[in-house]
Design a protein around this motif. Sequence first.
Motif, mmCIF file in Angstrom:
data_model
loop_
_atom_site.group_PDB
_atom_site.id
_atom_site.type_symbol
_atom_site.label_atom_id
_atom_site.label_comp_id
_atom_site.label_asym_id
_atom_site.label_seq_id
_atom_site.Cartn_x
_atom_site.Cartn_y
_atom_site.Cartn_z
ATOM 1 N N LEU A 77 7.639 9.036 -10.735
ATOM 2 C CA LEU A 77 8.156 9.072 -12.097
ATOM 3 C C LEU A 77 9.258 8.023 -12.313
ATOM 4 C CD1 LEU A 77 8.310 12.939 -12.690
ATOM 5 C CD2 LEU A 77 6.724 11.329 -13.726
ATOM 6 N N LEU A 78 10.137 7.876 -11.316
ATOM 7 C CA LEU A 78 11.256 6.942 -11.475
ATOM 8 C C LEU A 78 10.870 5.504 -11.169
ATOM 9 C CD1 LEU A 78 14.149 9.033 -9.872
ATOM 10 C CD2 LEU A 78 13.651 8.711 -12.302
ATOM 11 N N GLY A 79 9.844 5.324 -10.320
ATOM 12 C CA GLY A 79 9.448 3.988 -9.911
ATOM 13 C C GLY A 79 10.000 3.680 -8.515
ATOM 14 N N THR A 80 9.207 2.949 -7.734
ATOM 15 C CA THR A 80 9.614 2.683 -6.344
ATOM 16 C C THR A 80 10.789 1.723 -6.255
ATOM 17 O OG1 THR A 80 7.920 0.957 -6.254
ATOM 18 C CG2 THR A 80 7.308 3.144 -5.439
ATOM 19 N N GLU A 81 11.059 0.995 -7.338
ATOM 20 C CA GLU A 81 12.230 0.117 -7.301
ATOM 21 C C GLU A 81 13.522 0.922 -7.383
ATOM 22 O OE1 GLU A 81 11.905 -2.698 -10.379
ATOM 23 O OE2 GLU A 81 10.251 -3.833 -9.447
ATOM 24 N N ARG A 82 13.445 2.111 -8.002
ATOM 25 C CA ARG A 82 14.638 2.940 -8.151
ATOM 26 C C ARG A 82 14.692 4.062 -7.122
ATOM 27 N NH1 ARG A 82 14.829 5.027 -14.133
ATOM 28 N NH2 ARG A 82 16.791 5.877 -13.338
ATOM 29 N N ARG A 83 13.548 4.441 -6.609
ATOM 30 C CA ARG A 83 13.530 5.551 -5.656
ATOM 31 C C ARG A 83 12.550 5.218 -4.531
ATOM 32 N NH1 ARG A 83 15.396 10.805 -6.575
ATOM 33 N NH2 ARG A 83 15.148 12.058 -4.703
ATOM 34 N N THR A 84 13.046 5.181 -3.294
ATOM 35 C CA THR A 84 12.185 4.874 -2.144
ATOM 36 C C THR A 84 11.315 6.077 -1.818
ATOM 37 O OG1 THR A 84 13.874 3.407 -1.245
ATOM 38 C CG2 THR A 84 12.147 4.158 0.273
ATOM 39 N N PRO A 85 10.008 5.880 -1.699
ATOM 40 C CA PRO A 85 9.132 7.002 -1.366
ATOM 41 C C PRO A 85 9.496 7.580 -0.005
ATOM 42 C CG PRO A 85 7.862 5.109 -2.102
ATOM 43 C CD PRO A 85 9.261 4.627 -1.870
ATOM 44 N N PRO A 86 9.293 8.871 0.209
ATOM 45 C CA PRO A 86 9.585 9.478 1.512
ATOM 46 C C PRO A 86 8.710 8.871 2.608
ATOM 47 C CG PRO A 86 8.348 10.987 0.121
ATOM 48 C CD PRO A 86 8.752 9.852 -0.763
ATOM 49 N N GLY A 87 9.342 8.513 3.696
ATOM 50 C CA GLY A 87 8.613 7.939 4.824
ATOM 51 C C GLY A 87 8.269 6.489 4.640
ATOM 52 N N GLY A 88 8.704 5.857 3.544
ATOM 53 C CA GLY A 88 8.367 4.460 3.282
ATOM 54 C C GLY A 88 9.612 3.590 3.269
ATOM 55 N N ALA A 89 9.385 2.307 2.979
ATOM 56 C CA ALA A 89 10.484 1.354 2.926
ATOM 57 C C ALA A 89 10.421 0.612 1.605
ATOM 58 C CB ALA A 89 10.390 0.369 4.089
ATOM 59 N N PRO A 90 11.561 0.251 1.034
ATOM 60 C CA PRO A 90 11.539 -0.493 -0.232
ATOM 61 C C PRO A 90 10.889 -1.857 -0.055
ATOM 62 C CG PRO A 90 13.736 -0.484 0.734
ATOM 63 C CD PRO A 90 12.929 0.440 1.579
ATOM 64 N N GLY A 91 10.387 -2.383 -1.167
ATOM 65 C CA GLY A 91 9.753 -3.688 -1.114
ATOM 66 C C GLY A 91 8.489 -3.720 -1.936
ATOM 67 N N ARG A 92 7.757 -4.818 -1.846
ATOM 68 C CA ARG A 92 6.540 -5.004 -2.667
ATOM 69 C C ARG A 92 5.445 -4.036 -2.287
ATOM 70 N NH1 ARG A 92 4.873 -11.171 -2.657
ATOM 71 N NH2 ARG A 92 3.303 -10.239 -4.044
ATOM 72 N N ASP A 93 5.441 -3.563 -1.018
ATOM 73 C CA ASP A 93 4.374 -2.660 -0.585
ATOM 74 C C ASP A 93 4.689 -1.198 -0.863
ATOM 75 O OD1 ASP A 93 2.966 -4.819 0.361
ATOM 76 O OD2 ASP A 93 3.831 -4.696 2.380
ATOM 77 N N ALA A 94 5.859 -0.923 -1.443
ATOM 78 C CA ALA A 94 6.255 0.471 -1.674
ATOM 79 C C ALA A 94 5.279 1.235 -2.571
ATOM 80 C CB ALA A 94 7.669 0.521 -2.244
#
Length: 543
Positions: free
Chosen positions: A24-41
């Motif tokens: 809902l917030l977008g991966t640029e604002r909230r890092t998915p659980p178990g993931g890392a920020p960036g283009r592949d988020a």
Amino acid sequence: MSSNPAPVDAPAQSAWEELVTAALLGTERRTPPGGAPGRDAPVALLDTAATETVRRRAGLRPARAAERLRPAPEDRRPALPAPAARRLAMLLADRPGTGGGGRRGTTPDLMELLPQWLAAANDRGFAAPSPMLPALLDAARGRTDLRPAVLAFAGPRAVWLARMNPDWRFALRAAPGGGTALPDLDDTDEVRRLWQQGLFAERVALLAALRAREPAAARELLATTWPTERAEDRLMFLDSLRSELGAQDEPFLEQALSDRSRNVRATAAELLSALPDSALAARMAARAEACVAIDRTGDTPTIVVEAPHECGTAMERDGVVAKAPAGRGERSWWLGQLVEAAPLGTWTLRLGGRTPQEIVALPVADDWQGELHAAWCRAAVRQRNAGWARALLGSPSAPEAGGPGAVSLAERAKLLGTLGAAERADWVAGFISAHGLSEAFQLLGVCAVPWAAPLGRAVVDALNIARDAGSYPWSFSGVMGLAERCLDPSEASRLDALLAVPDEPEDASPGAGGYWAEAFQRLVTTLRLRAAMTGELDAGKAG
């Protein structure tokens, strides 16, 4: 450890909720659980969500299968003929909100013809086409006046559908017992079980069915639980006694005069006053006689009135409401109630053996005539006394056509309702011939459909006179609408001469001639459409 630990009783946010929040917030604002920020988020978010979805589904416990939907009940009535079914589809498509309603011009108002079509189809015993049931229920949902005819036409499948759509819940309330089949009325044990344990709607339907078949048995069944019923339920059950009301109901109704509910007492008194030989009717007659007499000391016999000076407990028990409405004097209020409840035969004996016509022609002293005659009007309607209704209506050609007692259009309409259909139509036709259409709308509403030939001719002639006089045409739109629905279709050919645009008098409303021509064209078109509707239904029945 964190400097701000979470409360012990606060559950940790689940992985699924974290995924939803990140989406809902977008991966640029909230890092998915178990993931890392960036283009592949975003891709990582979707992969994790897919995995979590499979995990969640795999963890569900097997649930009990939903109960299989029961088939719709069978409707054994004959199918609607194909032409009539197509006509019904046209009528339903024209309802408000579908783009067809509200037209004027020369096009018939199809939705206004739907009640008549339904009545004709029900008279012929046809079953509604199953695909049209939703549209029929939608139409009845928007127009309460359609509901009885729609539910009769739709049959048992209307209730079956209504149980699956809350928008059609009215069908469950309107159908007897909410669609529940009543027991065999000869099965005493089952009848008593349903009466004691059934839902309110089921009990009302049971009492009505039993009353129609065995009035005494229905009354006895009601007596078994009467003291324990709620006041509003007692009122509804008591109202069922109007059907097949007779002298044998008097003891039960007399007991109801002592009920703790004022509305129940009033209804019991009303029912007893409709029984001319009841003890209550005799008590009311004695009270009313004490208030009304003939004064023969002058040159002309005159009715004199001495209204009650008090409303005692006994009068209140017999249904007299002590407190007068705002703007009414107490004594005149009490007098009106006594006269209304007294049997009308009282007055022939009390006033020198005179007929109703002779009684209402007598002068009344001290400005009591309006109150006295209005009460006689109400008594004639309550007691369904056509002789008194005729006397109070008077001649339709009399000045103001009110008769000596009909002081309002509403009272005239109610008095007309006590007469037979032919006599009613003749009186209204005479009224229109003498006084025109300006006050006829309410009177026309109590006449049987289709209008009898004399009434139909009177209406058309009055409309034609109004047109030739250059009258303001919109003043007659209500009567014209009634004519479209109520005039006998056989009158259509007689109206062809009225379709041309007439020459407008100098003082006519601008454009009046064109409007009248348009209105008569719509009337003719509608009458021919009604004839076609009837023919389609009759052809199917004959086949």
